[in-house]
Scaffold this motif. Structure first.
Motif, mmCIF file in Angstrom:
data_model
loop_
_atom_site.group_PDB
_atom_site.id
_atom_site.type_symbol
_atom_site.label_atom_id
_atom_site.label_comp_id
_atom_site.label_asym_id
_atom_site.label_seq_id
_atom_site.Cartn_x
_atom_site.Cartn_y
_atom_site.Cartn_z
ATOM 1 N N MET A 235 0.717 -1.146 -0.143
ATOM 2 C CA MET A 235 -0.142 0.017 -0.150
ATOM 3 C C MET A 235 0.787 1.429 -0.081
ATOM 4 O O MET A 235 0.569 2.272 -0.531
ATOM 5 N N CYS A 236 2.046 1.134 0.657
ATOM 6 C CA CYS A 236 2.881 2.328 0.869
ATOM 7 C C CYS A 236 3.421 2.569 -0.866
ATOM 8 O O CYS A 236 3.510 3.836 -1.222
ATOM 9 N N CYS A 237 3.402 1.726 -1.560
ATOM 10 C CA CYS A 237 4.202 1.664 -2.781
ATOM 11 C C CYS A 237 3.104 2.353 -3.783
ATOM 12 O O CYS A 237 3.382 2.718 -5.064
ATOM 13 N N ALA A 238 1.968 2.459 -3.523
ATOM 14 C CA ALA A 238 0.972 3.192 -4.282
ATOM 15 C C ALA A 238 0.749 4.588 -3.838
ATOM 16 O O ALA A 238 -0.166 5.352 -4.458
ATOM 17 N N THR A 239 1.775 5.275 -2.837
ATOM 18 C CA THR A 239 1.450 6.546 -2.358
ATOM 19 C C THR A 239 2.437 7.451 -3.139
ATOM 20 O O THR A 239 3.559 6.947 -3.643
ATOM 21 N N ALA A 240 2.062 8.829 -3.226
ATOM 22 C CA ALA A 240 2.937 9.794 -3.819
ATOM 23 C C ALA A 240 3.919 10.034 -2.589
ATOM 24 O O ALA A 240 5.171 10.300 -3.200
ATOM 25 N N ASP A 241 3.853 9.597 -1.336
ATOM 26 C CA ASP A 241 4.807 9.971 -0.526
ATOM 27 C C ASP A 241 6.019 8.948 -0.796
ATOM 28 O O ASP A 241 7.344 9.190 -0.537
ATOM 29 N N LYS A 242 5.638 7.865 -1.061
ATOM 30 C CA LYS A 242 6.858 6.706 -1.487
ATOM 31 C C LYS A 242 7.772 7.660 -2.516
ATOM 32 O O LYS A 242 8.958 7.539 -2.310
ATOM 33 N N SER A 243 7.081 7.786 -3.500
ATOM 34 C CA SER A 243 8.058 8.410 -4.573
ATOM 35 C C SER A 243 8.647 9.672 -4.323
ATOM 36 O O SER A 243 9.755 9.764 -4.692
ATOM 37 N N GLU A 244 8.042 10.522 -3.614
ATOM 38 C CA GLU A 244 8.879 11.614 -2.961
ATOM 39 C C GLU A 244 9.780 11.288 -1.851
ATOM 40 O O GLU A 244 10.875 11.858 -2.266
ATOM 41 N N GLY A 245 9.617 10.507 -1.026
ATOM 42 C CA GLY A 245 10.737 10.092 -0.041
ATOM 43 C C GLY A 245 11.905 9.465 -0.774
ATOM 44 O O GLY A 245 12.794 9.837 -0.238
ATOM 45 N N MET A 246 11.536 8.622 -1.876
ATOM 46 C CA MET A 246 12.802 8.075 -2.404
ATOM 47 C C MET A 246 13.553 8.898 -3.115
ATOM 48 O O MET A 246 14.824 8.869 -3.563
ATOM 49 N N SER A 247 12.807 9.641 -4.090
ATOM 50 C CA SER A 247 13.322 10.450 -4.664
ATOM 51 C C SER A 247 14.372 11.745 -4.150
ATOM 52 O O SER A 247 15.083 12.102 -4.504
ATOM 53 N N ALA A 248 13.764 12.148 -2.945
ATOM 54 C CA ALA A 248 14.608 13.030 -2.280
ATOM 55 C C ALA A 248 15.622 12.360 -1.741
ATOM 56 O O ALA A 248 16.712 13.061 -1.653
ATOM 57 N N PHE A 249 15.648 11.176 -1.399
ATOM 58 C CA PHE A 249 16.944 10.386 -0.708
ATOM 59 C C PHE A 249 17.929 10.540 -1.820
ATOM 60 O O PHE A 249 19.093 10.760 -1.748
ATOM 61 N N VAL A 250 17.558 10.133 -3.073
ATOM 62 C CA VAL A 250 18.529 10.029 -4.330
ATOM 63 C C VAL A 250 19.018 11.253 -4.400
ATOM 64 O O VAL A 250 20.271 11.399 -4.954
ATOM 65 N N GLU A 251 18.130 12.396 -4.626
ATOM 66 C CA GLU A 251 18.589 13.663 -4.900
ATOM 67 C C GLU A 251 19.294 14.485 -3.767
ATOM 68 O O GLU A 251 19.544 15.713 -3.812
ATOM 69 N N LYS A 252 19.281 13.624 -2.594
ATOM 70 C CA LYS A 252 20.054 14.216 -1.443
ATOM 71 C C LYS A 252 19.431 15.444 -0.903
ATOM 72 O O LYS A 252 19.956 16.627 -0.776
ATOM 73 N N ARG A 253 17.933 15.697 -0.839
ATOM 74 C CA ARG A 253 17.374 16.560 -0.427
ATOM 75 C C ARG A 253 16.229 16.201 0.844
ATOM 76 O O ARG A 253 16.199 15.064 0.728
ATOM 77 N N LYS A 254 15.609 17.318 1.332
ATOM 78 C CA LYS A 254 14.656 16.921 2.542
ATOM 79 C C LYS A 254 13.537 16.490 1.675
ATOM 80 O O LYS A 254 12.815 17.422 1.054
ATOM 81 N N PRO A 255 12.694 15.424 2.165
ATOM 82 C CA PRO A 255 11.459 15.390 1.540
ATOM 83 C C PRO A 255 10.315 16.037 1.699
ATOM 84 O O PRO A 255 10.301 16.549 3.069
ATOM 85 N N LYS A 256 9.360 16.424 1.126
ATOM 86 C CA LYS A 256 8.040 17.081 1.193
ATOM 87 C C LYS A 256 6.854 16.091 1.329
ATOM 88 O O LYS A 256 6.263 16.129 0.152
ATOM 89 N N PHE A 257 6.616 15.536 2.493
ATOM 90 C CA PHE A 257 5.502 14.888 2.551
ATOM 91 C C PHE A 257 4.189 15.217 2.124
ATOM 92 O O PHE A 257 4.041 16.274 3.048
ATOM 93 N N MET A 258 3.010 14.782 1.513
ATOM 94 C CA MET A 258 1.534 15.498 1.618
ATOM 95 C C MET A 258 0.939 14.572 2.115
ATOM 96 O O MET A 258 -0.274 14.891 2.099
ATOM 97 N N GLY A 259 1.085 13.339 2.568
ATOM 98 C CA GLY A 259 0.109 12.405 3.198
ATOM 99 C C GLY A 259 -0.867 11.961 1.942
ATOM 100 O O GLY A 259 -2.094 11.797 2.190
ATOM 101 N N LYS A 260 -0.072 11.862 0.813
ATOM 102 C CA LYS A 260 -0.767 11.175 -0.419
ATOM 103 C C LYS A 260 -0.309 10.115 -0.819
ATOM 104 O O LYS A 260 0.973 9.853 -0.740
#
Length: 260
Positions: A235-260
């Protein structure tokens, strides 16, 4: 919503719920329980709230139990109804997909100890004390205490505390694993907010799914529990937050989670 026995405040992405019955040392009667249920519904419905803190108003009592003057005249049927009500309300804290932190600022006796145990984490002041004193009053814990205490500290120790109605201080509660941390009273709420904000900074859907997986998994065998975990991971893999969190990690920035 206005409450007679509670105060619910919002502070950024936190909800802070105060039990406010000073003349009764914040003890719980039926009216207070119904209000707790309404407060949980309000927190659940507010998309801006990510973590909830529960504490007692004042510096002496978290919740000094269920209101004895209310229980004294109850018939067996009325007693069963009151226990069912308390159990239902405490269960709502566990079922809330948002984490709940108990900031135990004083007496956590009977229903107060049961309320604290229904929260996800417990922080205690150095002045806090805990007990399930019900057998000394001719009854048993009725808001889930006989079930949650063994799950938190083990069967033998839970039976000893329940059968003797022994009162323990915050350091003993910490040693037994009943509380996560102990702080001076004047630091308790700051520390509770610090922990809450650390959690609130994480992906809220993932935190909620993790809470569900832990709580549900503790009730079933390990194979079923791991299947629940896999479901929540999917279910986590269906969220925008998963994409944001992992993209932020790869891009070495702080994630901006939206709860979506």
């Amino acid at each position: 919503m206005q409450f007679d026995n509670l105060i619910l405040e919002k502070e950024d992405d936190l909800a802070i719920l105060y039990i406010n019955r000073p003349k009764a040392m914040n003890a719980l009667n039926a009216e207070a329980l119904y209000e707790l249920e309404e407060a949980i519904k309000e927190v659940k419905a507010d998309p801006n709230v990510k973590v909830m803190i529960v504490t007692g108003m004042g510096d002496k009592s978290f919740v000094a139990g269920a209101d004895i003057s209310f229980i004294l005249p109850l018939s067996p049927a009325e007693g069963r109804f009151f226990s069912d009500l308390g159990e239902r309300v405490m269960r709502q804290f566990e079922l809330l997909e948002k984490p709940v932190i108990a900031a135990v600022n004083g007496f956590a006796l009977g229903g107060g100890c049961e309320l604290a145990m229904s929260c996800d984490m417990r922080l205690a002041s150095e002045t806090a004390v805990f007990a399930l004193p019900e057998v000394g009053l001719g009854v048993i814990p009725g808001f889930g205490g006989t079930q949650r205490l063994p799950r938190l500290i083990g069967e033998g120790r839970a039976k000893e505390l329940t059968f003797t109605a022994e009162v323990i201080n915050a350091q003993e509660a910490y040693r037994l694993g009943l509380v996560n941390h102990v702080y001076p009273l004047d630091q308790l709420m700051d520390q509770a907010k610090k922990l809450a904000r650390k959690i609130a900074a994480k992906a809220p859907l993932a935190v909620g799914y993790a809470k569900f997986a832990i709580n549900k998994g503790l009730q079933v065998d390990i194979e079923t529990a791991m299947s629940i975990e896999s479901d929540m991971f999917g279910m986590c893999c269906a969220t925008a937050d998963k994409s944001e969190g992992m993209s932020a990690f790869v891009e070495k920035r702080k994630p901006k989670f939206m709860g979506k």
